[in-house]
Design a protein around this motif. Structure first.
Motif, short mmCIF file in Angstrom:
data_model
loop_
_atom_site.label_atom_id
_atom_site.label_comp_id
_atom_site.label_asym_id
_atom_site.label_seq_id
_atom_site.Cartn_x
_atom_site.Cartn_y
_atom_site.Cartn_z
N THR A 202 34.72 52.70 32.66
CA THR A 202 34.26 51.82 31.57
C THR A 202 34.89 50.43 31.62
OG1 THR A 202 36.03 52.66 30.17
CG2 THR A 202 33.91 53.78 30.03
N ILE A 203 35.84 50.23 32.52
CA ILE A 203 36.53 48.94 32.61
C ILE A 203 35.54 47.83 32.94
CG2 ILE A 203 38.18 47.62 34.01
CD1 ILE A 203 39.54 49.53 32.09
N ASP A 204 35.73 46.67 32.31
CA ASP A 204 35.00 45.45 32.65
C ASP A 204 35.97 44.56 33.43
OD1 ASP A 204 34.08 42.71 32.49
OD2 ASP A 204 32.58 43.41 31.05
N SER A 205 35.66 44.32 34.70
CA SER A 205 36.61 43.59 35.56
C SER A 205 36.95 42.22 35.01
CB SER A 205 36.03 43.43 36.97
OG SER A 205 35.93 44.67 37.59
N THR A 206 35.99 41.56 34.40
CA THR A 206 36.26 40.22 33.87
C THR A 206 37.22 40.29 32.69
OG1 THR A 206 34.04 39.52 34.55
CG2 THR A 206 35.18 38.14 32.93
N ILE A 207 37.00 41.24 31.78
CA ILE A 207 37.90 41.39 30.64
C ILE A 207 39.28 41.87 31.12
CG2 ILE A 207 38.28 42.66 28.48
CD1 ILE A 207 35.27 42.62 28.03
N GLN A 208 39.29 42.69 32.14
CA GLN A 208 40.57 43.13 32.72
C GLN A 208 41.34 41.91 33.26
OE1 GLN A 208 41.76 46.37 32.96
NE2 GLN A 208 43.64 45.76 34.01
N PHE A 209 40.62 40.99 33.90
CA PHE A 209 41.25 39.77 34.42
C PHE A 209 41.83 38.95 33.26
CE2 PHE A 209 40.70 35.19 35.12
CZ PHE A 209 41.61 34.99 36.16
N PHE A 210 41.05 38.79 32.18
CA PHE A 210 41.55 38.03 31.02
C PHE A 210 42.85 38.66 30.50
CE2 PHE A 210 36.85 37.06 29.82
CZ PHE A 210 36.84 35.99 30.70
N ALA A 211 42.82 39.98 30.32
CA ALA A 211 43.97 40.68 29.74
C ALA A 211 45.20 40.56 30.65
CB ALA A 211 43.61 42.14 29.51
N GLU A 212 44.99 40.73 31.95
CA GLU A 212 46.12 40.64 32.90
C GLU A 212 46.73 39.24 32.86
OE1 GLU A 212 47.25 42.97 35.15
OE2 GLU A 212 45.63 44.44 35.38
N ARG A 213 45.87 38.23 32.88
CA ARG A 213 46.37 36.84 32.89
C ARG A 213 47.13 36.51 31.61
NH1 ARG A 213 42.15 31.89 32.95
NH2 ARG A 213 41.63 32.91 30.98
N ARG A 214 46.57 36.90 30.47
CA ARG A 214 47.23 36.57 29.19
C ARG A 214 48.52 37.35 29.01
NH1 ARG A 214 45.22 31.70 28.22
NH2 ARG A 214 42.95 31.71 27.89
N LEU A 215 48.58 38.57 29.52
CA LEU A 215 49.82 39.33 29.44
C LEU A 215 50.90 38.67 30.29
CD1 LEU A 215 51.48 41.75 28.49
CD2 LEU A 215 50.52 43.08 30.38
N GLN A 216 50.54 38.23 31.49
CA GLN A 216 51.51 37.55 32.35
C GLN A 216 52.04 36.29 31.68
OE1 GLN A 216 52.85 38.49 35.25
NE2 GLN A 216 51.73 40.41 35.27
N VAL A 228 52.13 45.50 27.23
CA VAL A 228 50.86 46.24 27.38
C VAL A 228 49.76 45.49 26.66
CG1 VAL A 228 49.63 48.37 26.78
CG2 VAL A 228 52.00 48.51 27.54
N VAL A 229 48.59 45.47 27.27
CA VAL A 229 47.37 45.02 26.59
C VAL A 229 46.28 46.05 26.88
CG1 VAL A 229 45.52 43.31 26.50
CG2 VAL A 229 47.90 42.56 26.65
N ILE A 230 45.60 46.48 25.84
CA ILE A 230 44.43 47.36 25.99
C ILE A 230 43.29 46.74 25.19
CG2 ILE A 230 43.52 49.71 25.83
CD1 ILE A 230 46.40 50.67 25.35
N VAL A 231 42.10 46.74 25.77
CA VAL A 231 40.89 46.29 25.07
C VAL A 231 39.92 47.48 25.04
CG1 VAL A 231 39.01 44.62 24.99
CG2 VAL A 231 41.22 43.96 25.99
N ASN A 232 39.36 47.74 23.86
CA ASN A 232 38.39 48.84 23.77
C ASN A 232 37.17 48.40 22.96
OD1 ASN A 232 39.12 48.89 21.06
ND2 ASN A 232 39.35 51.11 20.95
N ASN A 233 36.17 49.27 22.96
CA ASN A 233 35.06 49.14 22.03
C ASN A 233 35.27 50.22 20.98
OD1 ASN A 233 32.65 49.44 20.61
ND2 ASN A 233 31.39 48.84 22.36
N PRO A 234 35.66 49.86 19.75
CA PRO A 234 36.00 50.89 18.76
C PRO A 234 34.81 51.76 18.38
CG PRO A 234 35.97 48.70 17.76
CD PRO A 234 35.85 48.50 19.24
N GLN A 235 33.59 51.29 18.60
CA GLN A 235 32.42 52.08 18.23
C GLN A 235 32.12 53.18 19.24
OE1 GLN A 235 29.00 49.69 17.05
NE2 GLN A 235 30.34 48.00 16.52
N THR A 236 32.42 52.92 20.51
CA THR A 236 32.11 53.91 21.55
C THR A 236 33.36 54.58 22.13
OG1 THR A 236 32.24 52.27 23.33
CG2 THR A 236 30.12 52.53 22.23
N GLY A 237 34.51 54.00 21.88
CA GLY A 237 35.75 54.51 22.45
C GLY A 237 35.98 54.05 23.88
#
Length: 549
Positions: A202-216, A228-237
């Motif tokens: 379910t990972i979105d590579s672009t959102i993963q890139f955003f999260a990795e960069r902002r965490l760094q 740690v950074v986690i992004v989810n869709n609360p409606q679908t899990g």
């Protein structure tokens, strides 16, 4: 005559018995010596993101072996191999002069060397085709994806968790050898390998890139030990991004300490602090122990069971929503002491605290949520401000997503492909369930929106985007069991766009230096990621003008 025939039969029978039973092992060995059986490795399945972008795939490689006893000109052969493989001549030459019957020259060289070797046809050199694992987007996603070992089996992360699915079935190439040990072409038989299945996550590579960069960026700014950074869709899990610091590059995992291999999204245990407060508030509304119009008074501390628990300041007269907006310890403890401890415990269990999530990733921590019979009189108060319990970042994001999802608990999901999901019983239950009423969830979500508009989470706000969130600042415990005055875990959990959020983000920073409040350290990280996602997902600001022709 009859005696002769009987003797002949006995002789033939003894000979057959000798061949099939007495010398059976001898002849089997002879047959085995004439056979050459080579394993044909199966390619491992790819791991791809929700858009089909490849996150892990196999690349063809070859391993070269030399048979020194049948190499007539070791010097010339060593020079040729040295040039093709870019290995020092002396190193190759020493191997070609080995006393062993076969010796490894190089393991997992690029498959392109095969063409060069075919052109010069070196005698006494053999090759075995193999596969190596390659992660095109590394180091992004390394802590989630994991890696494989030299035997091509998963050792960490999703590679380990879904090894059975990703691994194929090896094939075989069987042939007979002549008296000189050479393969007889007419005897070659092959059993082809069965490739492993692909895994869509379910990972979105672009959102993963955003999260990795902002965490760094946050780690560089705060000097936090871990993050740690986690992004989810609360409606679908669905988990859209999951990253940890410290991390590593899974193409070169052996170059990093084992500690860096951990997926801290599920392996970091921490006392969650004030991000628990919205959960307690929702339960209080559900149980009817508070009223929306009720007023409270905070004088800066509250005494429970002989212990005085302090606030950051005296908040004075407060409405119910101010308790969440100001993150008031006195107010939320007052409410928690009205609740039945058994109710609190059962509710937090339903939210998934104190147990592994449905993801069941390698190294996932269970967390700590003790049953009420082990509680003290102080426990309901302590738990309401995020103490006496230990959670992972993923557990807290999933639990708070209930507020964003109108009171319905949705288990987290990392597998997008339903065929793969149905074949993996280890993924646990995926059933949704209502934990609190829609009305209670909406009231708390509204309070969390005001946290971002004018409360402790104002540094997470974005113009034109409706965001609900909550800050957390938990004191860490020293080895002597006392709370440290200078070690904190800062966090922020937020959801957007309201009223039906499709994105949830948790940011956790372990021991940030200097500023340590979640509203000062973690909330700005949330803001940056939310802004990235809003642009990427074409989420229009509420005040955006739509021009018509």
């Amino acid at each position: 005559m009859s005696v002769f025939i009987t003797g002949l039969f006995l002789l033939v029978g003894f000979r057959l018995f000798s061949l099939q039973v007495i010398n059976n092992h001898f002849y089997l060995e002879k047959v085995a010596q004439r056979l050459r059986i080579e394993e044909i490795p199966a390619p491992r399945g790819e791991i791809v993101d929700r858009e089909g972008n490849v996150l892990a795939r196999d690349v063809e490689t070859v391993s070269l072996y030399a048979y020194p006893k049948i190499i007539k000109d070791p010097e010339q052969t060593a020079r040729a191999l040295s040039q093709i493989l870019k290995i020092p001549y002396t190193e190759v030459y020493q191997k070609l002069n080995s006393e062993l019957s076969s010796v490894l020259i190089v393991k997992k060289a690029p498959a392109t060397v095969c063409e060069q070797l075919d052109r010069i046809k070196l005698q006494g050199i053999g090759l075995v085709r193999e596969y190596a694992r390659f992660y095109p987007q590394a180091p992004n996603g390394s802590n989630l994806l994991g890696f494989v070992g030299t035997d091509h089996r998963g050792l960490e992360g999703l590679e380990f968790a879904f090894n059975k699915l990703l691994s194929g079935k090896a094939g075989y190439r069987i042939s007979e050898k002549d008296a000189l040990g050479q393969e007889i072409p007419t005897t070659i038989r092959e059993i082809p390998p069965v490739p492993g299945k692909n895994l869509t996550i379910t990972i979105d590579s672009t959102i993963q890139f955003f999260a990795e960069r902002r965490l760094q960026e946050a780690i560089a700014r705060t000097n936090a030990k871990r993050g740690v950074v986690i992004v989810n869709n609360p409606q679908t899990g669905e988990i859209l991004a999951m990253c940890s610091y410290p991390g590593y590059d899974n193409n070169h995992f052996a170059d990093y300490p084992r500690e860096n291999w951990k997926n801290l999204a599920t392996a970091l245990l921490f006392e969650p602090g004030s991000i628990v407060k919205p959960l307690i508030m929702a339960l209080a509304l559900e149980e009817g122990v508070v009223d929306s119009e009720e007023e409270f008074y905070c004088n800066g501390s509250i005494k429970v069971g002989g212990h005085r628990i302090r606030d950051i300041k005296s908040h004075g007269k407060e409405k119910l929503e101010d308790i969440i907006i100001n993150s008031c310890n006195t107010g939320i403890i007052t409410i928690a002491m009205r609740l039945n401890p058994e109710k609190i415990y059962a509710y937090l269990k339903e939210l998934g605290l104190g147990q592994k999530t449905a993801l069941n990733l390698p190294g996932e921590e269970t967390g700590i949520l003790r049953p009420p019979k082990q509680w003290s009189g102080l426990s309901p108060a302590a738990i309401s401000i995020g103490q006496e319990i230990m959670t992972t970042p993923l557990q807290m994001l999933v639990a708070l997503s209930v507020i964003a999802n109108q009171g319905v608990f949705v288990p987290p999901r990392i597998i997008k492909d339903s065929d793969s999901l149905s074949s993996l019983s280890e993924n646990g239950t995926l059933a949704n369930k209502r934990v609190i009423s829609k009305q209670a969830a909406q009231k708390v979500l509204s309070m969390m929106e005001k946290v971002v508009q004018k409360g402790t989470g104002i540094k997470a706000s974005l113009p034109g985007l409706r965001i609900a969130g909550k800050t957390g600042t938990g004191q860490k415990v020293n080895p002597d069991g006392r709370y440290a005055n200078n070690k904190f875990v800062s966090s922020f959990v937020g959801f957007f766009p309201l009223p039906r959020p499709s994105f949830g983000i948790i940011v956790v920073l372990d021991e940030p230096q200097g500023e340590y409040y979640g509203g000062d350290t973690a909330a700005p990280v949330f803001k940056n990621i939310a802004q990235d996602i809003a642009v990427y997902s074409n989420i229009m600001p509420e005040d955006a003008e739509v021009k018509t022709m």
